[in-house]
Design a protein around this motif. Structure first.
Motif, PDB file in Angstrom:
ATOM      1  N   VAL A 114       0.843  -1.198   0.000  1.00  0.00           N
ATOM      2  CA  VAL A 114       0.000   0.000   0.000  1.00  0.00           C
ATOM      3  C   VAL A 114       0.882   1.252   0.000  1.00  0.00           C
ATOM      4  O   VAL A 114       0.611   2.218  -0.715  1.00  0.00           O
ATOM      5  N   ARG A 115       1.949   1.226   0.790  1.00  0.00           N
ATOM      6  CA  ARG A 115       2.887   2.364   0.800  1.00  0.00           C
ATOM      7  C   ARG A 115       3.442   2.615  -0.606  1.00  0.00           C
ATOM      8  O   ARG A 115       3.505   3.756  -1.073  1.00  0.00           O
ATOM      9  N   LEU A 116       3.859   1.538  -1.273  1.00  0.00           N
ATOM     10  CA  LEU A 116       4.391   1.643  -2.629  1.00  0.00           C
ATOM     11  C   LEU A 116       3.333   2.162  -3.586  1.00  0.00           C
ATOM     12  O   LEU A 116       3.592   3.051  -4.400  1.00  0.00           O
ATOM     13  N   PHE A 117       2.135   1.628  -3.498  1.00  0.00           N
ATOM     14  CA  PHE A 117       1.015   2.034  -4.344  1.00  0.00           C
ATOM     15  C   PHE A 117       0.744   3.532  -4.211  1.00  0.00           C
ATOM     16  O   PHE A 117       0.605   4.250  -5.197  1.00  0.00           O
ATOM     17  N   VAL A 118       0.692   4.016  -2.979  1.00  0.00           N
ATOM     18  CA  VAL A 118       0.438   5.438  -2.721  1.00  0.00           C
ATOM     19  C   VAL A 118       1.594   6.289  -3.260  1.00  0.00           C
ATOM     20  O   VAL A 118       1.370   7.328  -3.883  1.00  0.00           O
ATOM     21  N   ALA A 119       2.828   5.847  -3.030  1.00  0.00           N
ATOM     22  CA  ALA A 119       3.994   6.600  -3.517  1.00  0.00           C
ATOM     23  C   ALA A 119       3.975   6.709  -5.037  1.00  0.00           C
ATOM     24  O   ALA A 119       4.272   7.779  -5.596  1.00  0.00           O
ATOM     25  N   LEU A 120       3.612   5.635  -5.715  1.00  0.00           N
ATOM     26  CA  LEU A 120       3.531   5.673  -7.172  1.00  0.00           C
ATOM     27  C   LEU A 120       2.413   6.603  -7.629  1.00  0.00           C
ATOM     28  O   LEU A 120       2.579   7.383  -8.566  1.00  0.00           O
ATOM     29  N   TYR A 121       1.268   6.522  -6.956  1.00  0.00           N
ATOM     30  CA  TYR A 121       0.118   7.364  -7.313  1.00  0.00           C
ATOM     31  C   TYR A 121       0.437   8.852  -7.151  1.00  0.00           C
ATOM     32  O   TYR A 121       0.055   9.674  -7.976  1.00  0.00           O
ATOM     33  N   LYS A 122       1.151   9.184  -6.075  1.00  0.00           N
ATOM     34  CA  LYS A 122       1.459  10.586  -5.774  1.00  0.00           C
ATOM     35  C   LYS A 122       2.829  11.028  -6.307  1.00  0.00           C
ATOM     36  O   LYS A 122       3.226  12.172  -6.099  1.00  0.00           O
ATOM     37  N   ASN A 123       3.550  10.134  -6.975  1.00  0.00           N
ATOM     38  CA  ASN A 123       4.912  10.424  -7.449  1.00  0.00           C
ATOM     39  C   ASN A 123       5.810  10.903  -6.308  1.00  0.00           C
ATOM     40  O   ASN A 123       6.497  11.914  -6.413  1.00  0.00           O
ATOM     41  N   LEU A 124       5.777  10.160  -5.217  1.00  0.00           N
ATOM     42  CA  LEU A 124       6.596  10.468  -4.047  1.00  0.00           C
ATOM     43  C   LEU A 124       7.695   9.419  -3.911  1.00  0.00           C
ATOM     44  O   LEU A 124       7.512   8.268  -4.317  1.00  0.00           O
ATOM     45  N   LEU A 151       7.640   5.182 -16.136  1.00  0.00           N
ATOM     46  CA  LEU A 151       8.964   4.588 -15.925  1.00  0.00           C
ATOM     47  C   LEU A 151       9.071   3.967 -14.542  1.00  0.00           C
ATOM     48  O   LEU A 151       9.687   2.920 -14.375  1.00  0.00           O
ATOM     49  N   ARG A 152       8.481   4.596 -13.556  1.00  0.00           N
ATOM     50  CA  ARG A 152       8.482   4.019 -12.201  1.00  0.00           C
ATOM     51  C   ARG A 152       7.639   2.761 -12.141  1.00  0.00           C
ATOM     52  O   ARG A 152       7.955   1.822 -11.423  1.00  0.00           O
ATOM     53  N   LEU A 153       6.554   2.728 -12.906  1.00  0.00           N
ATOM     54  CA  LEU A 153       5.688   1.554 -12.921  1.00  0.00           C
ATOM     55  C   LEU A 153       6.398   0.335 -13.511  1.00  0.00           C
ATOM     56  O   LEU A 153       6.162  -0.787 -13.085  1.00  0.00           O
ATOM     57  N   GLU A 154       7.276   0.571 -14.488  1.00  0.00           N
ATOM     58  CA  GLU A 154       8.004  -0.532 -15.113  1.00  0.00           C
ATOM     59  C   GLU A 154       8.882  -1.277 -14.121  1.00  0.00           C
ATOM     60  O   GLU A 154       9.132  -2.466 -14.285  1.00  0.00           O
ATOM     61  N   ALA A 155       9.351  -0.582 -13.096  1.00  0.00           N
ATOM     62  CA  ALA A 155      10.257  -1.191 -12.127  1.00  0.00           C
ATOM     63  C   ALA A 155       9.540  -1.959 -11.027  1.00  0.00           C
ATOM     64  O   ALA A 155      10.176  -2.604 -10.207  1.00  0.00           O
ATOM     65  N   VAL A 156       8.212  -1.922 -11.021  1.00  0.00           N
ATOM     66  CA  VAL A 156       7.438  -2.541  -9.947  1.00  0.00           C
ATOM     67  C   VAL A 156       7.179  -4.007 -10.252  1.00  0.00           C
ATOM     68  O   VAL A 156       6.816  -4.370 -11.367  1.00  0.00           O
ATOM     69  N   THR A 157       7.342  -4.840  -9.240  1.00  0.00           N
ATOM     70  CA  THR A 157       7.026  -6.258  -9.367  1.00  0.00           C
ATOM     71  C   THR A 157       5.552  -6.458  -9.061  1.00  0.00           C
ATOM     72  O   THR A 157       5.063  -6.003  -8.034  1.00  0.00           O
ATOM     73  N   THR A 158       4.874  -7.112  -9.994  1.00  0.00           N
ATOM     74  CA  THR A 158       3.467  -7.427  -9.761  1.00  0.00           C
ATOM     75  C   THR A 158       3.308  -8.936  -9.769  1.00  0.00           C
ATOM     76  O   THR A 158       4.173  -9.671 -10.203  1.00  0.00           O
ATOM     77  N   VAL A 159       2.177  -9.350  -9.313  1.00  0.00           N
ATOM     78  CA  VAL A 159       1.874 -10.777  -9.297  1.00  0.00           C
ATOM     79  C   VAL A 159       0.473 -10.971  -9.848  1.00  0.00           C
ATOM     80  O   VAL A 159      -0.452 -10.247  -9.483  1.00  0.00           O
ATOM     81  N   GLU A 160       0.368 -11.906 -10.761  1.00  0.00           N
ATOM     82  CA  GLU A 160      -0.954 -12.274 -11.274  1.00  0.00           C
ATOM     83  C   GLU A 160      -1.274 -13.620 -10.656  1.00  0.00           C
ATOM     84  O   GLU A 160      -0.572 -14.596 -10.871  1.00  0.00           O
TER      85      GLU A 160
END
Length: 166
Positions: A114-124, A151-160
């Motif tokens: 959630v912390r990562l999600f918020v940081a990505l959303y707010k560009n923090l 570009l920040r989203l590309e570096a994020v690990t997701t899981v399906e």
């Protein structure tokens, strides 16, 4: 050597304890409730903004919306596992239990996600803990939001998750 009577020592102790509490209250240091307000960045480009690293598991999606402007209902929806719908009033610490046993041992969807999600959303700025992943639905939603850095989203690990679509 100075000798102090037991009753005198008891009075001094009580005065120190309750006097300390009273002074702490008077100065605003004595807080008995959580404010649900994250700390702010003190320096850098994000100075003055709320710091997503201070999001605690006891925060609800509504608390996060108030602090960061992230739509609570949408955030709860994209983090909901198959067969379970999270509401905006749910605490984010439930994620660790909901996703336990579904992910490989070295991956986790929880408060740090959630912390990562918020940081990505707010560009923090935020560096997640090792093993922190996002549900695929969360990354998809983020990529549809204006102002989110692709570009920040590309570096994020997701899981399906198999059979869930998340």
């Amino acid at each position: 050597m100075v000798r102090v009577k037991t009753t005198t020592l008891a009075v001094i102790t009580l005065v120190l304890i309750f006097g300390g509490i009273g002074l702490s209250k008077a100065l605003g240091f004595w807080l008995t409730e959580s404010s649900k307000e994250p700390a702010r960045f003190a320096t850098g480009e994000a100075a003055g903004q709320y710091n997503p690293a201070d999001i605690r598991g006891s925060y609800t999606w509504d608390d996060i919306e108030r602090a960061f402007g992230l739509p609570a209902a949408e955030a709860a929806r994209v983090f909901s596992p198959a067969g379970q719908t999270l509401s905006a009033g749910d605490q984010v610490n439930v994620l660790e239990d909901l996703y336990a046993g579904v992910l490989p041992e070295d991956q986790e969807i929880g408060t740090d996600s959630v912390r990562l999600f918020v940081a990505l959303y707010k560009n923090l700025p935020y560096t997640p803990e090792e093993g922190t992943v996002l549900p695929k639905t969360a990354l998809t939603w983020l990529s549809s939001q204006a102002g989110v850095d692709p570009l920040r989203l590309e570096a994020v690990t997701t899981v399906e998750l198999r059979g869930t679509g998340t």
